[in-house]
Design a protein around this motif. Structure first.
Motif, PDB file in Angstrom:
ATOM      1  N   LYS A 289     -13.516   4.853 -18.103  1.00  0.00           N
ATOM      2  CA  LYS A 289     -14.856   4.289 -17.988  1.00  0.00           C
ATOM      3  C   LYS A 289     -14.719   2.866 -17.470  1.00  0.00           C
ATOM      4  O   LYS A 289     -14.008   2.047 -18.060  1.00  0.00           O
ATOM      5  CB  LYS A 289     -15.546   4.292 -19.359  1.00  0.00           C
ATOM      6  CG  LYS A 289     -17.024   3.893 -19.310  1.00  0.00           C
ATOM      7  CD  LYS A 289     -17.639   4.009 -20.703  1.00  0.00           C
ATOM      8  CE  LYS A 289     -19.087   3.634 -20.716  1.00  0.00           C
ATOM      9  NZ  LYS A 289     -19.923   4.650 -20.032  1.00  0.00           N
ATOM     10  N   GLU A 290     -15.391   2.567 -16.387  1.00  0.00           N
ATOM     11  CA  GLU A 290     -15.298   1.232 -15.804  1.00  0.00           C
ATOM     12  C   GLU A 290     -15.946   0.213 -16.731  1.00  0.00           C
ATOM     13  O   GLU A 290     -17.088   0.391 -17.178  1.00  0.00           O
ATOM     14  CB  GLU A 290     -15.982   1.198 -14.442  1.00  0.00           C
ATOM     15  CG  GLU A 290     -15.863  -0.155 -13.749  1.00  0.00           C
ATOM     16  CD  GLU A 290     -16.539  -0.167 -12.386  1.00  0.00           C
ATOM     17  OE1 GLU A 290     -16.626  -1.257 -11.791  1.00  0.00           O
ATOM     18  OE2 GLU A 290     -16.971   0.905 -11.927  1.00  0.00           O
ATOM     19  N   THR A 291     -15.197  -0.820 -17.039  1.00  0.00           N
ATOM     20  CA  THR A 291     -15.710  -1.884 -17.902  1.00  0.00           C
ATOM     21  C   THR A 291     -15.748  -3.181 -17.109  1.00  0.00           C
ATOM     22  O   THR A 291     -14.716  -3.811 -16.870  1.00  0.00           O
ATOM     23  CB  THR A 291     -14.834  -2.062 -19.151  1.00  0.00           C
ATOM     24  OG1 THR A 291     -14.786  -0.837 -19.875  1.00  0.00           O
ATOM     25  CG2 THR A 291     -15.394  -3.149 -20.061  1.00  0.00           C
ATOM     26  N   ALA A 292     -16.932  -3.568 -16.713  1.00  0.00           N
ATOM     27  CA  ALA A 292     -17.084  -4.793 -15.912  1.00  0.00           C
ATOM     28  C   ALA A 292     -16.917  -6.026 -16.791  1.00  0.00           C
ATOM     29  O   ALA A 292     -17.104  -5.967 -18.013  1.00  0.00           O
ATOM     30  CB  ALA A 292     -18.459  -4.807 -15.254  1.00  0.00           C
ATOM     31  N   ASP A 293     -16.563  -7.127 -16.145  1.00  0.00           N
ATOM     32  CA  ASP A 293     -16.498  -8.393 -16.872  1.00  0.00           C
ATOM     33  C   ASP A 293     -17.927  -8.913 -17.078  1.00  0.00           C
ATOM     34  O   ASP A 293     -18.873  -8.477 -16.418  1.00  0.00           O
ATOM     35  CB  ASP A 293     -15.681  -9.405 -16.071  1.00  0.00           C
ATOM     36  CG  ASP A 293     -15.212 -10.579 -16.925  1.00  0.00           C
ATOM     37  OD1 ASP A 293     -15.554 -10.616 -18.132  1.00  0.00           O
ATOM     38  OD2 ASP A 293     -14.524 -11.457 -16.380  1.00  0.00           O
ATOM     39  N   PHE A 294     -18.066  -9.838 -18.005  1.00  0.00           N
ATOM     40  CA  PHE A 294     -19.367 -10.455 -18.240  1.00  0.00           C
ATOM     41  C   PHE A 294     -19.702 -11.367 -17.055  1.00  0.00           C
ATOM     42  O   PHE A 294     -18.882 -12.182 -16.644  1.00  0.00           O
ATOM     43  CB  PHE A 294     -19.331 -11.257 -19.543  1.00  0.00           C
ATOM     44  CG  PHE A 294     -18.959 -10.421 -20.735  1.00  0.00           C
ATOM     45  CD1 PHE A 294     -19.911  -9.689 -21.414  1.00  0.00           C
ATOM     46  CD2 PHE A 294     -17.639 -10.348 -21.158  1.00  0.00           C
ATOM     47  CE1 PHE A 294     -19.566  -8.903 -22.500  1.00  0.00           C
ATOM     48  CE2 PHE A 294     -17.280  -9.569 -22.242  1.00  0.00           C
ATOM     49  CZ  PHE A 294     -18.250  -8.842 -22.915  1.00  0.00           C
ATOM     50  N   GLU A 295     -20.903 -11.223 -16.529  1.00  0.00           N
ATOM     51  CA  GLU A 295     -21.283 -11.941 -15.313  1.00  0.00           C
ATOM     52  C   GLU A 295     -21.867 -13.310 -15.648  1.00  0.00           C
ATOM     53  O   GLU A 295     -22.798 -13.414 -16.439  1.00  0.00           O
ATOM     54  CB  GLU A 295     -22.305 -11.121 -14.524  1.00  0.00           C
ATOM     55  CG  GLU A 295     -22.673 -11.731 -13.180  1.00  0.00           C
ATOM     56  CD  GLU A 295     -23.608 -10.845 -12.382  1.00  0.00           C
ATOM     57  OE1 GLU A 295     -24.113 -11.305 -11.334  1.00  0.00           O
ATOM     58  OE2 GLU A 295     -23.839  -9.687 -12.801  1.00  0.00           O
ATOM     59  N   LYS A 296     -21.283 -14.341 -15.031  1.00  0.00           N
ATOM     60  CA  LYS A 296     -21.747 -15.703 -15.279  1.00  0.00           C
ATOM     61  C   LYS A 296     -23.104 -15.910 -14.626  1.00  0.00           C
ATOM     62  O   LYS A 296     -23.252 -15.706 -13.425  1.00  0.00           O
ATOM     63  CB  LYS A 296     -20.739 -16.713 -14.759  1.00  0.00           C
ATOM     64  CG  LYS A 296     -21.123 -18.168 -14.992  1.00  0.00           C
ATOM     65  CD  LYS A 296     -19.940 -19.089 -14.796  1.00  0.00           C
ATOM     66  CE  LYS A 296     -19.474 -19.153 -13.378  1.00  0.00           C
ATOM     67  NZ  LYS A 296     -20.448 -19.803 -12.477  1.00  0.00           N
ATOM     68  N   PRO A 297     -24.123 -16.329 -15.394  1.00  0.00           N
ATOM     69  CA  PRO A 297     -25.447 -16.549 -14.813  1.00  0.00           C
ATOM     70  C   PRO A 297     -25.490 -17.851 -14.024  1.00  0.00           C
ATOM     71  O   PRO A 297     -24.612 -18.715 -14.155  1.00  0.00           O
ATOM     72  CB  PRO A 297     -26.355 -16.625 -16.049  1.00  0.00           C
ATOM     73  CG  PRO A 297     -25.469 -17.133 -17.135  1.00  0.00           C
ATOM     74  CD  PRO A 297     -24.108 -16.557 -16.864  1.00  0.00           C
ATOM     75  N   ASN A 298     -26.522 -18.001 -13.217  1.00  0.00           N
ATOM     76  CA  ASN A 298     -26.671 -19.218 -12.412  1.00  0.00           C
ATOM     77  C   ASN A 298     -26.917 -20.454 -13.266  1.00  0.00           C
ATOM     78  O   ASN A 298     -26.761 -21.576 -12.788  1.00  0.00           O
ATOM     79  CB  ASN A 298     -27.830 -19.045 -11.424  1.00  0.00           C
ATOM     80  CG  ASN A 298     -27.530 -17.999 -10.370  1.00  0.00           C
ATOM     81  OD1 ASN A 298     -26.369 -17.780 -10.021  1.00  0.00           O
ATOM     82  ND2 ASN A 298     -28.564 -17.341  -9.864  1.00  0.00           N
ATOM     83  N   SER A 299     -27.309 -20.249 -14.529  1.00  0.00           N
ATOM     84  CA  SER A 299     -27.589 -21.385 -15.414  1.00  0.00           C
ATOM     85  C   SER A 299     -26.329 -22.013 -15.979  1.00  0.00           C
ATOM     86  O   SER A 299     -26.407 -23.011 -16.700  1.00  0.00           O
ATOM     87  CB  SER A 299     -28.481 -20.926 -16.570  1.00  0.00           C
ATOM     88  OG  SER A 299     -27.868 -19.867 -17.284  1.00  0.00           O
ATOM     89  N   VAL A 300     -25.157 -21.454 -15.650  1.00  0.00           N
ATOM     90  CA  VAL A 300     -23.880 -21.954 -16.187  1.00  0.00           C
ATOM     91  C   VAL A 300     -22.979 -22.370 -15.033  1.00  0.00           C
ATOM     92  O   VAL A 300     -22.889 -21.679 -14.016  1.00  0.00           O
ATOM     93  CB  VAL A 300     -23.181 -20.871 -17.040  1.00  0.00           C
ATOM     94  CG1 VAL A 300     -21.813 -21.358 -17.516  1.00  0.00           C
ATOM     95  CG2 VAL A 300     -24.048 -20.488 -18.229  1.00  0.00           C
ATOM     96  N   VAL A 301     -22.308 -23.509 -15.198  1.00  0.00           N
ATOM     97  CA  VAL A 301     -21.322 -23.954 -14.214  1.00  0.00           C
ATOM     98  C   VAL A 301     -19.991 -24.180 -14.911  1.00  0.00           C
ATOM     99  O   VAL A 301     -19.933 -24.609 -16.060  1.00  0.00           O
ATOM    100  CB  VAL A 301     -21.770 -25.255 -13.504  1.00  0.00           C
ATOM    101  CG1 VAL A 301     -22.963 -24.997 -12.629  1.00  0.00           C
ATOM    102  CG2 VAL A 301     -22.075 -26.350 -14.521  1.00  0.00           C
TER     103      VAL A 301
END
Length: 908
Positions: free
Chosen positions: A621-633
């Motif tokens: 089962k493909e487990t993607a990484d957590f996606e960084k939102p645009n509100s975080v740098v």
């Protein structure tokens, strides 16, 4: 005349109209209104009665079996389709009849199907507290409802229930109706009907053998069969039994003396030794039963013939149940049979419950630790009540500096300490959470505000023991308890971009009449996406660098947190937790004993359960990484800077760390800590043939406090460190004739040895002359004069580990002299009573010899007796300092030392 007469008549009529009383108008209007309402109610009531279902004898005997479907639509359970033992009225002992009627319907043998006195009391309660707050159903009405109607609390259904109750009473005798009731009711533990319940709980095949306490228990069970189950909750069972006994005394069924005698019984002593076999997926069915009952106004999956669509993943459920049992091929090694566990697997994306592991018992009847537990969460509370709120409300970064300087004692009776009893000074929020330190967590929560922490926690389904949060709640060390289901729901929101909804097992329910009710809860934003991502990123550090390393899964993007509690009087931990998640699944696990006074010999089992389960269910089962939102740098920051500073061009790579900031709060200023120093100027070196020395001097005009590292190279050889001095001159003695010396000077900051200037060099050639003839007389004179130059005293050498410098010092009490210092054969001349040797190598031994040389008159160039000392620089070691973000703490015993409990000293 006619006009005048007509006018007078009109006036008389107008006068009479004005004199008509207003109350007569109101009375007439009211009567008309009541009549209209009455006609309307009668019409509606007539419609409800006409549309009521027929009384079918076939439905009066057995309840309708329900169907429970998994996430793929396959039926995995049919509650209500179990074997039962039917009885007739003549089989019922009077003590059971009295217990049931006193509890459920005291005037059962007197009314005609509905009890007007009970209806009056219920009407008042419903006006006061809202419709449905109190029922007035007789036993006859309960039989009707469970046989023909939906359990929903609607006026139309209540009217139909009463109408059908009257019809049932005209068609059947009281004895037959009571017989129907006792054969139909669900008593928990997969027992349908009173005869089956008597056998399951008390091992009695004949109802005539029932005692008063047993009859009272059976009479009280139908109200809440799961909660009052004597196998699970004997204390609640006894409270319910006492209520039934009180009602029996009130309605003159037994005497007070008989009730008091019955209350002395010990509930477990009454119970059947062999508990009923567990039904498949019973822990998951517990949650299904609870959701249907709570969300559908008391609907019963065991008697109402429902089709219930659930979120169950049978593959995950079977793996979880396998891990919780003592199997020969189980990868989990439990310390004993008594240790219990509760475990929940959620879908991270929507909160659907994929699996529930309720306990480790082979038999049913044990407490469902996954959904019914209420234990202190230990340090699993920290992301929910400390770090999460701080990011959400104060927009702190993962680099945010917290001073872990000492136990926290502000406003608490007992100081809050770290689990390791060590304090590391200033450190980042990421490091403090990864190492699960208590003091930084409570300080951070205090800065953010406990009201904010409470609001944040409640938004994630957290229920506090008191109305007002306590500072120890932040580290999971008060009376506030959680279940694995509740904790999984909160952690899931961090992995789902901050979106929370209550975990659910039931998606929809279909009633026998075709009606469908959707039960999937609506999602809500519990936090900003930046909070969810930044907490998740720190919890990933817990897995790779902190207390959760043993639960980490290489190759899988996973975040998680450990938690243990302590006991106020015992050594060890009574509870051990782990809660973690990927973008696909969230898992929360508790282990401990039913007896809180027993502590765990191994607190690492939740780690193993998590790792094994997450690895298994993530296969293929493909487990993607957590996606960084645009509100975080993500920004590179210089370690130790406070507030955070950008690294300069001269900041060493080892002193740069990447951390997360809420967009707009990232640092803009650059650190000056590692800026390059100005180099020395006007560096000159000259050879003195007479003394065979090289005199070196330079200038330095900058304001910084510096030392000067002086190095030499002979004939192009390797540059060798010679000395570190605060002076701007140095003399190199006993130089080699005929050689070329290159002298290098580097300015070094007194505050940081890594902050240096560019090197400046100069060269000097030593003239090669014929060997001078030895003048015995001169030598004798030197020896004679040397007697006037005393040796130095108190010669010592100490290693300064922080700056890698050997600090050499001595005392001298004699005529003016300079001092020739030899370090492993390399010599130099200094004027002061001390010297610093830089660039000391770990493990290297140094022999240091100091000889005073006269400077004036007859003592000029006369030498005193040399004095020497030795020092060995210790080998470098990996530091294990608390609070140093470069250190790697030994976590092998961490969880066993973590603390919480009522003293609030928890771990992670």
């Amino acid at each position: 005349m006619a006009d005048k007469s007509q006018t007078r008549t009109a006036r008389r009529k107008q006068k009479k109209t004005k004199k008509k009383p207003i109350w007569k108008k109101i009375l007439v209007a009211s009567l008309i209104f009541v009549l209209v309402i009455g006609l309307g109610v009668a019409a509606v009531g007539t419609y409800w009665i006409v549309t009521a279902p027929d009384i079918e004898a076939s439905k009066l005997s057995d309840p309708l079996a329900s169907q429970v479907l998994d996430k793929d639509g396959d039926v995995f359970a049919t509650p209500g389709d179990q074997k039962r033992t039917k009885i007739e009225y003549d089989d019922l002992p009077q003590i059971l009849v009295d217990a049931v009627t006193a509890t459920e319907d005291a005037r059962f043998f007197e009314h005609s199907g509905i009890d007007l006195r009970r209806i009056g009391g219920a009407v008042i309660a419903n006006f006061t507290n809202g419709f449905g707050s109190e029922g007035a159903s007789t036993i006859t009405q309960q039989v009707v409802e469970k046989s023909f109607l939906s359990p929903e609390k609607k006026i139309s259904l209540k009217v139909q229930e009463q109408w059908l109750a009257l019809k049932l009473e005209r068609k059947y005798s009281k004895e037959e109706i009571l017989e129907m009731y006792l054969n139909k009711i669900f008593y928990g533990s997969n027992a349908y009907g009173v005869a089956r319940a008597a056998d399951v709980y008390f091992g009695k095949k004949e109802l005539s053998e029932l005692t008063l306490p047993e009859a009272a228990i059976l009479a009280g069970l139908p109200q809440r069969p799961t909660a009052y189950n004597p196998f699970k909750n004997p204390e609640l069972t006894k409270k319910r039994m006492n209520t039934v006994l009180t009602l029996m005394v009130r309605h003159n069924k037994i005497t007070q003396e008989e009730a008091d005698e019955a209350r002395k019984v010990d509930i477990p002593s009454l119970l059947n030794e062999s508990k009923p076999d567990s039904i498949k997926y019973d822990a998951f069915l517990d949650q299904v039963r609870k959701e249907v009952s709570e969300k559908l106004d008391g609907a019963d999956i065991d008697t109402d013939g429902l089709k219930i669509h659930t979120t169950l993943d049978k593959n995950i459920q079977e793996h979880v149940e396998f891990l919780l049992k003592d199997k020969e091929n189980s990868p989990i090694s439990y310390p004993d049979e008594e240790m219990q566990a509760g475990m929940v697997v959620l879908d991270t994306k929507n909160g659907a419950i994929r699996s529930i592991g309720g306990n480790r018992s082979e038999k049913a009847g044990g407490l469902n630790y996954a959904i019914d537990l209420n234990r202190q969460p230990g340090s699993t509370a920290k992301p929910i009540l400390s770090y999460g709120p701080a990011i959400e409300y104060d927009k702190i970064s993962t680099y945010h500096q917290i001073n872990d300087d000492k136990p926290y004692d502000e406003g608490v009776e007992t100081p809050i300490r770290n689990w390791n009893r060590q304090y590391g000074g200033w450190m980042s929020a990421r490091y403090a959470l990864a190492q699960s330190l208590n003091v930084p967590a409570v300080k951070l929560a205090k800065e953010t505000g406990l009201d904010n922490a409470q609001e944040f926690g409640e938004g994630l389904g957290y229920k506090f023991d008191n109305d007002q949060i306590d500072i120890r709640d932040v580290i999971g060390g008060t009376g506030t308890g959680v279940s694995p289901l509740q904790l999984a729901g909160a952690y899931r929101a961090f992995g789902n971009e901050g979106i929370y909804n209550e975990p659910y097992a039931v998606t929809k329910v279909e009633f026998p009449d075709g009606k469908v009710v959707e039960l999937q809860p609506k999602p809500e934003a519990a936090m900003s996406d930046y909070t969810a991502y930044m907490v998740t990123d720190m919890l990933k550090s817990v897995m790779t660098e902190g207390t959760g390393k043993e639960a980490n899964i290489p190759g899988l993007h996973v975040a998680g947190k450990t938690g243990t509690t302590n006991h106020t009087e015992l050594e060890g931990s009574p509870d051990s937790w782990f809660s973690g998640y990927t973008t696909n699944y969230t898992i929360s696990i508790w282990t401990g004993y039913n007896d809180y006074n027993k502590t765990l010999p191994n607190t690492k089992i939740p780690h193993a359960l998590f790792k094994n389960t997450m690895t298994e269910i993530s296969k293929d089962k493909e487990t993607a990484d957590f996606e960084k939102p645009n509100s975080v740098v993500e920004v590179a920051v210089e370690k130790g800077s406070q507030p955070a500073r950008l690294p300069s061009d001269f900041t060493p790579s080892s002193q740069i760390v990447k951390e997360l900031f809420v967009k707009g709060t990232e640092p803009k200023k650059t650190s000056e800590k590692y800026d390059e120093l100005d180099p020395v100027s006007d560096l000159k070196a000259s050879y003195d043939k007479e003394s065979n020395t090289i005199d070196v001097k330079w200038k330095y005009d900058a304001d910084e406090k510096v030392n000067f590292e002086v190095s030499t190279s002979v004939d192009g050889g390797e540059m060798q460190s010679l000395s570190s001095t605060e002076d701007k001159t140095i003399q190199i003695s006993e130089v080699e004739k005929g050689a070329e010396y290159t002298i290098q000077v580097v300015a070094v900051s007194s505050e940081s040895s890594s902050m240096k200037s560019e090197p400046v060099t100069t060269s000097v050639n030593i003239t090669d002359e014929e060997e001078e003839e030895e003048d015995t007389e001169e030598e004798n004179e030197e020896e004679d004069s040397a007697e006037n130059i005393p040796a130095v005293s108190g010669l010592s050498a100490k290693y300064n580990e922080e700056n890698s410098i050997i600090d050499v010092s001595w005392n001298y009490n004699g005529p003016p002299a300079s001092f020739e210092v030899s370090v492993n054969g390399q010599t130099q001349s200094v004027q002061s009573n001390g010297i610093e040797i830089s660039g000391a190598s770990p493990g290297q031994s140094y022999t240091i010899q100091v000889t005073p040389i006269g400077q004036e008159g007859a003592n000029k160039d006369a030498k005193g007796e040399p004095q020497s000392t030795q020092i060995t620089v210790p080998e470098s070691q990996n530091e294990e300092t608390n609070g140093n973000e470069d250190s790697q703490e030994d976590q092998s015993n961490e969880d066993n030392q973590e603390e919480s409990g009522e003293e609030g000293q928890n771990e992670g």
